[in-house]
Design an enzyme around this catalytic site. Sequence first.
Site, PDB file in Angstrom:
ATOM      1  N   ARG A   1     -36.944  22.688 -46.428  1.00 13.40           N
ATOM      2  CA  ARG A   1     -37.337  21.904 -47.722  1.00 13.40           C
ATOM      3  C   ARG A   1     -38.465  21.528 -46.102  1.00 13.40           C
ATOM      4  O   ARG A   1     -39.393  21.048 -48.075  1.00 13.40           O
ATOM      5  CB  ARG A   1     -36.408  20.922 -48.042  1.00 13.40           C
TER       6      ARG A   1
ATOM      7  N   GLU B   1     -35.829  11.032 -54.820  1.00 10.88           N
ATOM      8  CA  GLU B   1     -36.176  11.557 -53.482  1.00 10.88           C
ATOM      9  C   GLU B   1     -38.020  10.713 -53.636  1.00 10.88           C
ATOM     10  O   GLU B   1     -38.114  10.077 -52.794  1.00 10.88           O
ATOM     11  CB  GLU B   1     -35.608  12.119 -52.989  1.00 10.88           C
TER      12      GLU B   1
END
Length: 766
Positions: free
Chosen positions: A311, A720
């Site tokens: 990621r 997030e």
Amino acid sequence: MSIGKPLPHDAAALHVNGSARYIDDIPTPSGTLHLAFGTSPIAAGTLNAMNLDAVRTAPGVISVMVASDLKHDADVSPSAHDEPLLAVDTVAYVGQPMFLVIATSHTAARAAARRAIYDITEGTPIFSIKDALAANSRFEDGPRIYSKGDASTALATATHSVTGSITMGGQEHFYLEGQAALALPSEEGDVLVHSSTQHPTEIQHKVAHAIGKPMHAVRVETRRMGGGFGGKESQGNALAVACAIAALATGKPCKMRYDRDDDMIITGKRHDFRIDYTCGFDTTGIIQAIDVKHYTRCGWAQDLSLPVADRAMLHADNAYNLPNIRIESHRLKTNMQSATAYRGFGGPQGMLGMERIVDHVAQDLGLDPATVRQRNYYASGSSLAGKQQADTTPYGQEVTDSIIAELTETLKSSANYDDRRTSIAVWNAENSIIKRGIALTPVKFGISFTLTHLNQAGALVHVYQDGSIHLNHGGTEMGQGLFQKVAQVAASRFGVPLEMIKITATDTAKVPNTSATAASSGTDLNGMAVKIACDTIRKRMENHFAQLHNCDQSEVIFADGDVHVGAKSYSFAEAAQLTYQARISLSATGFYKTPDIQWDRIKGKGRPFFYFAYGAAITEVAVDTLTGENRILRTDILHDAGASLNSALDIGQIEGGYVQGAGWLTTEELVWDDAGRLRTHAPSTYKIPACSDRPDIFNVALWDGKNPADTIYKSKAVGEPPFMLGMSAFFALSDAVAACGPAFANLQAPATAEEVLSAIGRARHV
């Protein structure tokens, strides 16, 4: 309509009056036992023997278990089966669990665990990136590489170039409720586990494996956590497994909770990174090519390091259209706590590297970094229709929903950015001691699990005869307001007041095979699953009343707590009673899977994300150049939550995410000594932001726009993405440091007062 209302958290009153129940608050049966781990004092070595006589004879000790006492393979890893519950032949970090104490009290168990005498032949530990590379100590064979275009050729022909490196530290989760679990033995060797976890199904799976039973023998229940931030996605496995094994061995309920120091010493943190880069660009700041290398210390076990590092690579572009880029990622094995999930899951590290590059380019050209950022943005989605091909990310996903250009312009205007930047330049020219800085940083964050099969959720909904509604889903509540949002979805589907909805604890016996509440997907997945379940029941009721009144189903309307059929109205309770009397089921399950995603992590190509969430922040700081001490003076945020389900909760998440992100990059410093012992393992030495560290002026607004993707009521995830808004504080500090001298300041993270002072010296060539 309950959707879109700024309602308080469903447990807000319970939080305030102290009656919200966490694991350690659950009333336990008489005779409940308490557990503690004895941990390794050595970072690397061969375990020859342990003398546990003093442990076994300590006051209150019932039993002591070592690896050889375990009847089944007790592994607590979420991925690679490389984390034994108790050390077997080797030790790999200071704090690794070696044995398990079962005692009559928490205090007795902890005290006894410190009496062990170890016989360990010390090895040579690996701590640094340099040492790990030299030893080829890594997870996966060699580096992972993603690319787009031809970075090498484009760099060779670029008009200008810069080369640099930025390090960024890890981060302790510092959830208010530490890791905790409680296991109650049941008949036939089954067990009920109460766990403070983001992933009840993984707890169920790991416990079942450790006790040698099928998953149906283990029930896991989680009502709420006192914070998670990713630290309870896999780190709770050890406590739950230990409690289950001990409960079945003793026939008594067993509870385990980590003391704060133990928690910080035993559990994993955010991955720290070093990012090396070379960037080529033209005279206007348009980036032509980037070659970037990621190095991350993963710790002693794999845990979730591979998807975290993936990621980071997937967010190495942040909000910028890069025609030529090569991203190389090294996942290094070191003798430290196994780094784990943390809010953003690698995304913040990848983005920070990109934002440093943009800042470096701007300083090299003498341009405003905000201008360079805007010149390199992805094209707006609104500009694509019939005009041009969509920009693509380094991994090949088309960016068709970008609003970052419009959002940035709106924020700059509302925050008066240009005038403030001019006034700050005047201030800095007139003041030699206190320097001010300002920075604007964008966020483009992909929403979905990159492990595609995790993008699914289930729900269970019951409507009772009195019209009250019982709701259960696979998501977990850790303070983020998931339960309230999902309840709002259910209330809207039935057209009833929110107080008629009751959400109960997440329970593997009600909704099976759940994914972790992570990747910002909690509301997207579980909200849709609940909607599907509610609509199933509502359609049954619609059909019944349409037949009853000889009308079309479309004429049956659920609104304002009533069911309207033409001129006739029933209270929802009456409608439920009549449906029940007609022998029609008022219970349904719902299942949802995210559409249109596919991803090949080895090739680095595909569409891993359903959509992107956007945001931007402007932060202004002041720095004392004599000490490096600094303050955040003002922050302005404009964030994209789509059509917000609950603006009060979303703004709260944005505010908290920003402060936590700024803390990662400023005050929060993890320090290990040369022996691999974590020295910052308490709030006395590890500094999370306090109330006084938040901006004096803090303006937060939501972008006015719907999600073009087909999400629950066109909302966007907000767990997030706001964390990365804290980058603006770091780059505002960098801007202030740049005002101190002509050289590139090369500020590193965390930008503690000591680091800021060092960077000032570098800027002045001192």
